[in-house]
Design a protein around this motif. Structure first.
Motif, PDB file in Angstrom:
ATOM      1  N   ALA A   1      31.346 -30.242 114.314  1.00  0.00           N
ATOM      2  CA  ALA A   1      30.307 -31.158 113.842  1.00  0.00           C
ATOM      3  C   ALA A   1      30.869 -32.161 112.842  1.00  0.00           C
ATOM      4  N   ILE A   2      31.755 -31.708 111.970  1.00  0.00           N
ATOM      5  CA  ILE A   2      32.368 -32.618 110.992  1.00  0.00           C
ATOM      6  C   ILE A   2      33.196 -33.680 111.708  1.00  0.00           C
ATOM      7  N   HIS A   3      33.988 -33.261 112.681  1.00  0.00           N
ATOM      8  CA  HIS A   3      34.794 -34.228 113.433  1.00  0.00           C
ATOM      9  C   HIS A   3      33.895 -35.200 114.193  1.00  0.00           C
ATOM     10  N   ALA A   4      32.807 -34.682 114.767  1.00  0.00           N
ATOM     11  CA  ALA A   4      31.893 -35.551 115.501  1.00  0.00           C
ATOM     12  C   ALA A   4      31.260 -36.586 114.563  1.00  0.00           C
ATOM     13  N   ALA A   5      30.830 -36.138 113.391  1.00  0.00           N
ATOM     14  CA  ALA A   5      30.239 -37.066 112.421  1.00  0.00           C
ATOM     15  C   ALA A   5      31.240 -38.123 111.995  1.00  0.00           C
ATOM     16  N   SER A   6      32.502 -37.732 111.828  1.00  0.00           N
ATOM     17  CA  SER A   6      33.533 -38.692 111.399  1.00  0.00           C
ATOM     18  C   SER A   6      33.770 -39.759 112.460  1.00  0.00           C
ATOM     19  N   ARG A   7      33.472 -39.434 113.722  1.00  0.00           N
ATOM     20  CA  ARG A   7      33.632 -40.393 114.820  1.00  0.00           C
ATOM     21  C   ARG A   7      32.386 -41.248 115.016  1.00  0.00           C
ATOM     22  N   GLY A   8      31.378 -41.037 114.169  1.00  0.00           N
ATOM     23  CA  GLY A   8      30.157 -41.802 114.296  1.00  0.00           C
ATOM     24  C   GLY A   8      29.133 -41.177 115.216  1.00  0.00           C
TER      25      GLY A   8
ATOM     26  N   GLY B   1      15.550 -36.408 105.776  1.00  0.00           N
ATOM     27  CA  GLY B   1      17.000 -36.594 105.771  1.00  0.00           C
ATOM     28  C   GLY B   1      17.451 -37.583 106.819  1.00  0.00           C
ATOM     29  N   LEU B   2      16.859 -37.503 108.010  1.00  0.00           N
ATOM     30  CA  LEU B   2      17.208 -38.442 109.070  1.00  0.00           C
ATOM     31  C   LEU B   2      16.804 -39.858 108.694  1.00  0.00           C
ATOM     32  N   ARG B   3      15.629 -39.995 108.105  1.00  0.00           N
ATOM     33  CA  ARG B   3      15.193 -41.321 107.677  1.00  0.00           C
ATOM     34  C   ARG B   3      16.085 -41.859 106.565  1.00  0.00           C
ATOM     35  N   ALA B   4      16.637 -40.959 105.760  1.00  0.00           N
ATOM     36  CA  ALA B   4      17.520 -41.384 104.673  1.00  0.00           C
ATOM     37  C   ALA B   4      18.899 -41.785 105.182  1.00  0.00           C
ATOM     38  N   GLY B   5      19.224 -41.431 106.420  1.00  0.00           N
ATOM     39  CA  GLY B   5      20.499 -41.852 106.991  1.00  0.00           C
ATOM     40  C   GLY B   5      21.455 -40.734 107.337  1.00  0.00           C
ATOM     41  N   ALA B   6      21.005 -39.481 107.320  1.00  0.00           N
ATOM     42  CA  ALA B   6      21.889 -38.381 107.692  1.00  0.00           C
ATOM     43  C   ALA B   6      22.353 -38.543 109.133  1.00  0.00           C
ATOM     44  N   SER B   7      23.624 -38.238 109.385  1.00  0.00           N
ATOM     45  CA  SER B   7      24.176 -38.372 110.732  1.00  0.00           C
ATOM     46  C   SER B   7      23.854 -37.173 111.610  1.00  0.00           C
ATOM     47  N   GLY B   8      23.591 -36.023 110.994  1.00  0.00           N
ATOM     48  CA  GLY B   8      23.310 -34.840 111.780  1.00  0.00           C
ATOM     49  C   GLY B   8      22.926 -33.669 110.905  1.00  0.00           C
ATOM     50  N   TYR B   9      22.572 -32.574 111.551  1.00  0.00           N
ATOM     51  CA  TYR B   9      22.144 -31.363 110.857  1.00  0.00           C
ATOM     52  C   TYR B   9      22.824 -30.150 111.462  1.00  0.00           C
ATOM     53  N   MET B  10      23.220 -29.231 110.597  1.00  0.00           N
ATOM     54  CA  MET B  10      23.757 -27.953 111.043  1.00  0.00           C
ATOM     55  C   MET B  10      23.092 -26.834 110.256  1.00  0.00           C
TER      56      MET B  10
ATOM     57  N   TRP C   1      27.657 -46.635 100.297  1.00  0.00           N
ATOM     58  CA  TRP C   1      28.876 -46.441 101.084  1.00  0.00           C
ATOM     59  C   TRP C   1      28.492 -46.220 102.551  1.00  0.00           C
ATOM     60  N   PRO C   2      28.116 -47.261 103.261  1.00  0.00           N
ATOM     61  CA  PRO C   2      27.611 -47.082 104.638  1.00  0.00           C
ATOM     62  C   PRO C   2      28.615 -46.472 105.600  1.00  0.00           C
ATOM     63  N   ALA C   3      29.912 -46.536 105.274  1.00  0.00           N
ATOM     64  CA  ALA C   3      30.920 -45.942 106.162  1.00  0.00           C
ATOM     65  C   ALA C   3      30.981 -44.423 106.025  1.00  0.00           C
ATOM     66  N   VAL C   4      30.415 -43.881 104.947  1.00  0.00           N
ATOM     67  CA  VAL C   4      30.444 -42.433 104.721  1.00  0.00           C
ATOM     68  C   VAL C   4      29.333 -41.771 105.523  1.00  0.00           C
ATOM     69  N   ARG C   5      29.699 -40.765 106.295  1.00  0.00           N
ATOM     70  CA  ARG C   5      28.720 -40.021 107.095  1.00  0.00           C
ATOM     71  C   ARG C   5      28.259 -38.789 106.332  1.00  0.00           C
ATOM     72  N   VAL C   6      26.986 -38.472 106.457  1.00  0.00           N
ATOM     73  CA  VAL C   6      26.432 -37.297 105.787  1.00  0.00           C
ATOM     74  C   VAL C   6      25.969 -36.295 106.835  1.00  0.00           C
ATOM     75  N   LEU C   7      26.518 -35.099 106.761  1.00  0.00           N
ATOM     76  CA  LEU C   7      26.134 -33.998 107.637  1.00  0.00           C
ATOM     77  C   LEU C   7      25.381 -32.992 106.787  1.00  0.00           C
ATOM     78  N   MET C   8      24.112 -32.817 107.066  1.00  0.00           N
ATOM     79  CA  MET C   8      23.277 -31.981 106.211  1.00  0.00           C
ATOM     80  C   MET C   8      23.215 -30.549 106.720  1.00  0.00           C
ATOM     81  N   LEU C   9      23.108 -29.632 105.772  1.00  0.00           N
ATOM     82  CA  LEU C   9      22.993 -28.212 106.084  1.00  0.00           C
ATOM     83  C   LEU C   9      21.567 -27.766 105.804  1.00  0.00           C
ATOM     84  N   THR C  10      21.017 -26.987 106.699  1.00  0.00           N
ATOM     85  CA  THR C  10      19.639 -26.559 106.526  1.00  0.00           C
ATOM     86  C   THR C  10      19.483 -25.113 106.983  1.00  0.00           C
ATOM     87  N   THR C  11      18.344 -24.541 106.641  1.00  0.00           N
ATOM     88  CA  THR C  11      17.949 -23.227 107.138  1.00  0.00           C
ATOM     89  C   THR C  11      16.549 -23.376 107.720  1.00  0.00           C
ATOM     90  N   PHE C  12      16.116 -22.403 108.471  1.00  0.00           N
ATOM     91  CA  PHE C  12      14.828 -22.536 109.136  1.00  0.00           C
ATOM     92  C   PHE C  12      13.666 -22.662 108.161  1.00  0.00           C
TER      93      PHE C  12
END
Length: 234
Positions: free
Chosen positions: A129-136, A108-117, A88-99
């Motif tokens: 961040a969710i709105h930003a990811a939805s805008r590409g 995750g970035l190589r796998a196609g994640a749009s961003g990290y929070m 589903w290339p139109a679906v954006r993935v925003l990943m959550l991480t801890t230090f």
């Protein structure tokens, strides 16, 4: 084909986390923070997420953004992200991480994640961040970006960044305007912010970003931002 969202339609969000309390907490937080977000489902791991996305697609409720945990049983967030982006290339993935798990960030970035929070981000930061990811766009918290840059530099041969600056790696193919926009991408600026700063339309910015990605053989804005930081354009 999933329905195209209108400007007024809420952004459809899927939550993926193996901790029930966190899933419930994020859902409650998002529902209370912004009525322009709609949580369409929640999954406890990558396997369940893929099954749920298939069902949501049949119901014409394909999520626009998946809020994805990294460490989960059966299928972790990195593998799930790769499969989601492939199917589903139109679906954006925003990943959550801890230090303590930033070793997964590169994968995750190589796998196609749009961003990290970070999981301790404020409600306002997460919603934005969710709105930003939805805008590409590619939301990346500064603390995570700094770690990524440090890791990139540590893994690169000595002097490679400065060499790439002067000898190419795609740099010579960029116009002056594209280099300027790339610098703003490295700072996390949105198309609107770049357009307002440079007095050009969002559409023009979008075209420049597409040209940058094509010339540098990069997949998305996140990779472009990291490339720019690695090559000291930030």
């Amino acid at each position: 084909m999933p329905p195209q969202p209108s400007d007024d339609a809420p952004v459809r969000v899927l939550l993926v986390d193996d901790q029930t309390l966190l899933r419930q907490g994020f859902q409650r937080l998002l529902e209370l923070s912004d009525n322009h977000l709609c949580v369409v489902g929640a999954a406890s791991d990558g396997v369940e997420a893929l099954t749920l996305i298939e069902r949501l697609e049949r119901e014409n409720r394909l999520p626009q953004v998946v809020l994805m945990d990294i460490r989960m049983p059966r299928m972790d967030g990195v593998e799930a992200t790769a499969q989601i982006r492939a199917r589903w290339p139109a679906v954006r993935v925003l990943m959550l991480t801890t230090f303590d798990n930033d070793e997964y960030v590169f994968d995750g970035l190589r796998a196609g994640a749009s961003g990290y929070m970070l999981k301790d981000a404020s409600a306002e930061e997460l919603v934005a961040a969710i709105h930003a990811a939805s805008r590409g766009e590619s939301p990346l918290q500064p603390s995570i970006a700094a770690k990524l840059v440090a890791r990139l530099r540590a893994e690169s041969p000595a002097g490679s960044a400065s060499t790439a600056m002067t000898e190419g790696a795609g740099m010579a193919d960029l116009t002056d305007r594209e280099r300027e926009i790339l610098r703003y991408l490295a700072r996390g600026a949105s198309n609107r912010e770049i357009g307002e700063t440079l007095f050009i339309t969002e559409g023009t910015v979008k075209n420049h970003v597409s040209n940058i990605l094509n010339k540098l053989a990069l997949r998305d804005r996140t990779q472009a931002a990291l490339w720019a930081r690695e090559h000291r354009l930030a």
